[in-house]
Design an enzyme around this catalytic site. Structure first.
Site, PDB file in Angstrom:
ATOM      1  N   ILE A  47      38.993  46.171  30.410  1.00 34.66           N
ATOM      2  CA  ILE A  47      37.636  46.588  30.761  1.00 34.66           C
ATOM      3  C   ILE A  47      37.075  47.349  29.567  1.00 34.66           C
ATOM      4  O   ILE A  47      37.530  48.463  29.260  1.00 34.66           O
ATOM      5  CB  ILE A  47      37.649  47.468  32.031  1.00 34.66           C
ATOM      6  CG1 ILE A  47      38.302  46.703  33.197  1.00 34.66           C
ATOM      7  CG2 ILE A  47      36.229  47.911  32.389  1.00 34.66           C
ATOM      8  CD1 ILE A  47      38.683  47.566  34.382  1.00 34.66           C
ATOM      9  N   GLU A  48      36.144  46.695  28.879  1.00 28.92           N
ATOM     10  CA  GLU A  48      35.628  47.269  27.639  1.00 28.92           C
ATOM     11  C   GLU A  48      34.451  48.198  27.906  1.00 28.92           C
ATOM     12  O   GLU A  48      33.925  48.264  29.024  1.00 28.92           O
ATOM     13  CB  GLU A  48      35.239  46.139  26.677  1.00 28.92           C
ATOM     14  CG  GLU A  48      36.475  45.313  26.316  1.00 28.92           C
ATOM     15  CD  GLU A  48      36.244  44.289  25.230  1.00 28.92           C
ATOM     16  OE1 GLU A  48      35.083  43.971  24.904  1.00 28.92           O
ATOM     17  OE2 GLU A  48      37.262  43.800  24.698  1.00 28.92           O
ATOM     18  N   CYS A  57      43.018  48.641  28.468  1.00 26.35           N
ATOM     19  CA  CYS A  57      43.702  47.342  28.369  1.00 26.35           C
ATOM     20  C   CYS A  57      44.151  46.845  29.742  1.00 26.35           C
ATOM     21  O   CYS A  57      44.302  47.628  30.696  1.00 26.35           O
ATOM     22  CB  CYS A  57      44.938  47.459  27.491  1.00 26.35           C
ATOM     23  SG  CYS A  57      44.612  47.771  25.763  1.00 26.35           S
ATOM     24  N   GLU A  59      47.099  45.738  30.651  1.00 32.42           N
ATOM     25  CA  GLU A  59      48.425  46.221  31.060  1.00 32.42           C
ATOM     26  C   GLU A  59      48.324  47.594  31.707  1.00 32.42           C
ATOM     27  O   GLU A  59      48.954  47.879  32.724  1.00 32.42           O
ATOM     28  CB  GLU A  59      49.371  46.301  29.858  1.00 32.42           C
ATOM     29  CG  GLU A  59      49.625  44.974  29.176  1.00 32.42           C
ATOM     30  CD  GLU A  59      48.648  44.686  28.035  1.00 32.42           C
ATOM     31  OE1 GLU A  59      47.451  45.013  28.174  1.00 32.42           O
ATOM     32  OE2 GLU A  59      49.089  44.127  27.023  1.00 32.42           O
ATOM     33  N   CYS A  91      49.799  50.641  25.410  1.00 32.95           N
ATOM     34  CA  CYS A  91      50.349  49.972  26.600  1.00 32.95           C
ATOM     35  C   CYS A  91      51.874  49.991  26.579  1.00 32.95           C
ATOM     36  O   CYS A  91      52.516  50.165  27.615  1.00 32.95           O
ATOM     37  CB  CYS A  91      49.821  48.547  26.695  1.00 32.95           C
ATOM     38  SG  CYS A  91      48.058  48.521  27.122  1.00 32.95           S
TER      39      CYS A  91
END
Ligand code: THU
Length: 134
Positions: A47-48, A57, A59, A91
């Site tokens: 999710i940017e 990220c 993960e 991550c």
């Protein structure tokens, strides 16, 4: 693995998760599916954010969802990207908190596994709970 979820099931769940990606800046959608030792699967995606460093990220989205639900131990994580790209350092560190033996499957957009590894191999000599808890 003790439970009935297969490697290909987990990769398929990661491919599905990848469709939920919000990645307008990189156009690099990532999907993750994390299998807990209790047999449940937690999906995550990247999710940017317009403030790039606020991006999360795939993960870590999956891990944080699982931890919130009370999970602490994991069998495996499948990560799907266009090219089978590898988890970033953050991550790796977050995954390592909850076990170095977690299996990591990296797959490309066709669901082909390009790497089978473990968290320990991805982050050797890691700093972890044993450094602080005793
Ligand atoms: N990304 C992940 O979701 N996982 C990783 O481990 C590597 C990078 C995302 C972050 C960003 O949205 C995009 O991929 C490009 O860096």
């Amino acid at each position: 693995m003790e439970n009935k979820i297969s490697k290909s099931d987990l990769v398929a769940m990661a491919m599905e998760a990848r469709k939920q990606s919000y990645s307008p800046y990189s156009n690099y959608p990532v999907g993750a599916a994390l299998l807990s030792k209790s047999g449940k699967i937690y999906q995550g995606t990247n999710i940017e954010n317009a403030a790039y460093s606020s991006t999360i990220c795939a993960e870590r989205t999956a891990v944080f969802k699982a931890i919130y639900e009370g999970e602490r131990e994991f069998e495996a994580i499948a990560v799907v990207t266009k090219d089978g790209g590898s988890p970033c350092g953050s991550c790796r560190q977050v995954l390592s908190e909850f076990g170095l033996d977690t299996i990591v499957w990296l797959a490309n957009e066709n669901g082909e596994i390009v790497l089978e590894s473990t968290v320990e191999k991805l982050i050797p000599f890691s700093f972890g709970p044993s450094n602080l808890l005793e």
